[in-house]
Scaffold this motif. Structure first.
Motif, PDB file in Angstrom:
ATOM      1  N   GLU A   9      37.617  34.651  37.674  1.00  0.00           N
ATOM      2  CA  GLU A   9      36.694  35.025  36.606  1.00  0.00           C
ATOM      3  C   GLU A   9      36.730  36.538  36.389  1.00  0.00           C
ATOM      4  N   TYR A  10      36.689  36.927  35.120  1.00  0.00           N
ATOM      5  CA  TYR A  10      36.738  38.338  34.752  1.00  0.00           C
ATOM      6  C   TYR A  10      35.450  39.042  35.174  1.00  0.00           C
ATOM      7  N   ASN A  11      35.578  40.134  35.927  1.00  0.00           N
ATOM      8  CA  ASN A  11      34.458  41.020  36.232  1.00  0.00           C
ATOM      9  C   ASN A  11      35.033  42.419  36.448  1.00  0.00           C
ATOM     10  N   GLN A  12      34.220  43.348  36.872  1.00  0.00           N
ATOM     11  CA  GLN A  12      34.685  44.731  37.002  1.00  0.00           C
ATOM     12  C   GLN A  12      35.797  44.882  38.039  1.00  0.00           C
ATOM     13  N   THR A  13      35.730  44.088  39.099  1.00  0.00           N
ATOM     14  CA  THR A  13      36.756  44.184  40.136  1.00  0.00           C
ATOM     15  C   THR A  13      38.086  43.624  39.660  1.00  0.00           C
ATOM     16  N   SER A  14      38.061  42.426  39.098  1.00  0.00           N
ATOM     17  CA  SER A  14      39.311  41.822  38.620  1.00  0.00           C
ATOM     18  C   SER A  14      39.858  42.588  37.413  1.00  0.00           C
ATOM     19  N   LYS A  15      38.972  43.166  36.598  1.00  0.00           N
ATOM     20  CA  LYS A  15      39.398  43.980  35.465  1.00  0.00           C
ATOM     21  C   LYS A  15      40.223  45.173  35.938  1.00  0.00           C
ATOM     22  N   LYS A  16      39.777  45.839  37.005  1.00  0.00           N
ATOM     23  CA  LYS A  16      40.512  46.991  37.527  1.00  0.00           C
ATOM     24  C   LYS A  16      41.899  46.580  37.988  1.00  0.00           C
ATOM     25  N   MET A  17      41.989  45.402  38.563  1.00  0.00           N
ATOM     26  CA  MET A  17      43.271  44.899  39.038  1.00  0.00           C
ATOM     27  C   MET A  17      44.279  44.833  37.892  1.00  0.00           C
ATOM     28  N   ILE A  18      43.851  44.302  36.753  1.00  0.00           N
ATOM     29  CA  ILE A  18      44.748  44.153  35.605  1.00  0.00           C
ATOM     30  C   ILE A  18      45.009  45.474  34.905  1.00  0.00           C
ATOM     31  N   LEU A  19      43.967  46.300  34.724  1.00  0.00           N
ATOM     32  CA  LEU A  19      44.161  47.556  34.017  1.00  0.00           C
ATOM     33  C   LEU A  19      45.071  48.508  34.783  1.00  0.00           C
ATOM     34  N   ASP A  20      44.959  48.522  36.119  1.00  0.00           N
ATOM     35  CA  ASP A  20      45.873  49.339  36.925  1.00  0.00           C
ATOM     36  C   ASP A  20      47.306  48.837  36.789  1.00  0.00           C
TER      37      ASP A  20
END
Length: 250
Positions: free
Chosen positions: A84-95
């Motif tokens: 599920e998309y959240n701030q932690t998983s978002k950082k994973m993809i944006l990095d």
């Protein structure tokens, strides 16, 4: 030799790939315990669109046909997301996408392969959502392609590079669902000169499933071949229709 050099530059299980804190060699996906706790691996999800089911009262929410996809027409047979998309998983993809941390793809592929095993899904070919050539030149790589290649190495399912984006679409993250649908309409072509896809089962790989507009437009083209069965496989999704700060296929 190539993998050995990559492991030397980005050795596994030394630092968390999300927050860079030191970790033990045994940490799953090279992620620290704190970050791992913040990753919500999807268990209860719609059997069509793959979005998380919040209301577990099946009188109102049927996991085989949730309220989100009842309002839409999807050409793919099923969409499956892993986290599920959240701030932690978002950082994973944006990095991964914008800081050139392409080594992330092997961890994403590992997560996806385990999801495939859990869901008991396979296919004849792995496909991936393409970037337009201008955006590809600017970024230097297509994240969906790299994930698909690593997933192919793990699963043994061959990858086909047969989908091309003929229109350099706007970034979709600040568009609503209808605007996304219009923006991606007629944006893709399928090149299958050897008729490899006809009546085959395929998995369409992407990093994020938002409204499904991009994967649905591609699926519509694939069904014209006709492809037999299409599974969309993404790392992230979430419950809402986000209109801002949630990037899809860029």
């Amino acid at each position: 030799m190539k993998n050995s050099l990559l492991d030397f530059i980005y050795p596994q299980n030394i630092a968390c790939i999300i927050c860079d804190k030191p970790i033990k060699l045994t940490n799953t996906y090279s992620i620290c315990k704190d970050c791992f706790k913040e990753l919500h691996f999807l268990k209860d999800a719609c059997m069509k669109c793959g979005k998380p089911i919040i209301n577990h009262n099946l009188e109102y929410e049927d996991i085989s046909n949730c309220s989100y996809c009842r309002q839409r027409t999807f050409y793919f047979d099923r969409a499956i997301s892993c986290i599920e998309y959240n701030q932690t998983s978002k950082k994973m993809i944006l990095d991964f996408k914008y800081k050139n941390k392409t080594y992330f793809c092997r961890y994403v592929a590992q997560i996806m392969s385990e999801k495939m095993e859990l869901e008991n899904i396979t296919a004849d070919y792995l496909l991936f959502v393409p970037l337009h050539k201008k955006r590809l030149r600017k970024r230097g790589f297509n994240q969906a392609e790299k994930i698909a290649q690593d997933l192919s190495d793990i699963t043994g399912i061959p990858t086909l590079n047969c989908i091309f984006r003929k229109k350099n679409t706007k970034r979709l993250y600040n568009l609503n669902r209808l605007e996304r649908q219009q923006e991606v309409k007629n944006s893709f072509i399928i090149k299958d000169n050897d008729n490899l896809l006809k009546n085959k089962n395929v998995i369409l790989v992407d990093d994020i499933f938002t409204t499904g507009s991009t994967s649905n437009e591609i699926s519509k083209m694939l069904k014209l071949i006709p492809v037999n069965k299409i599974i969309v496989l993404a790392l992230l999704t979430r419950t809402n229709d986000p209109y801002v700060s949630f990037e899809e296929n860029n």
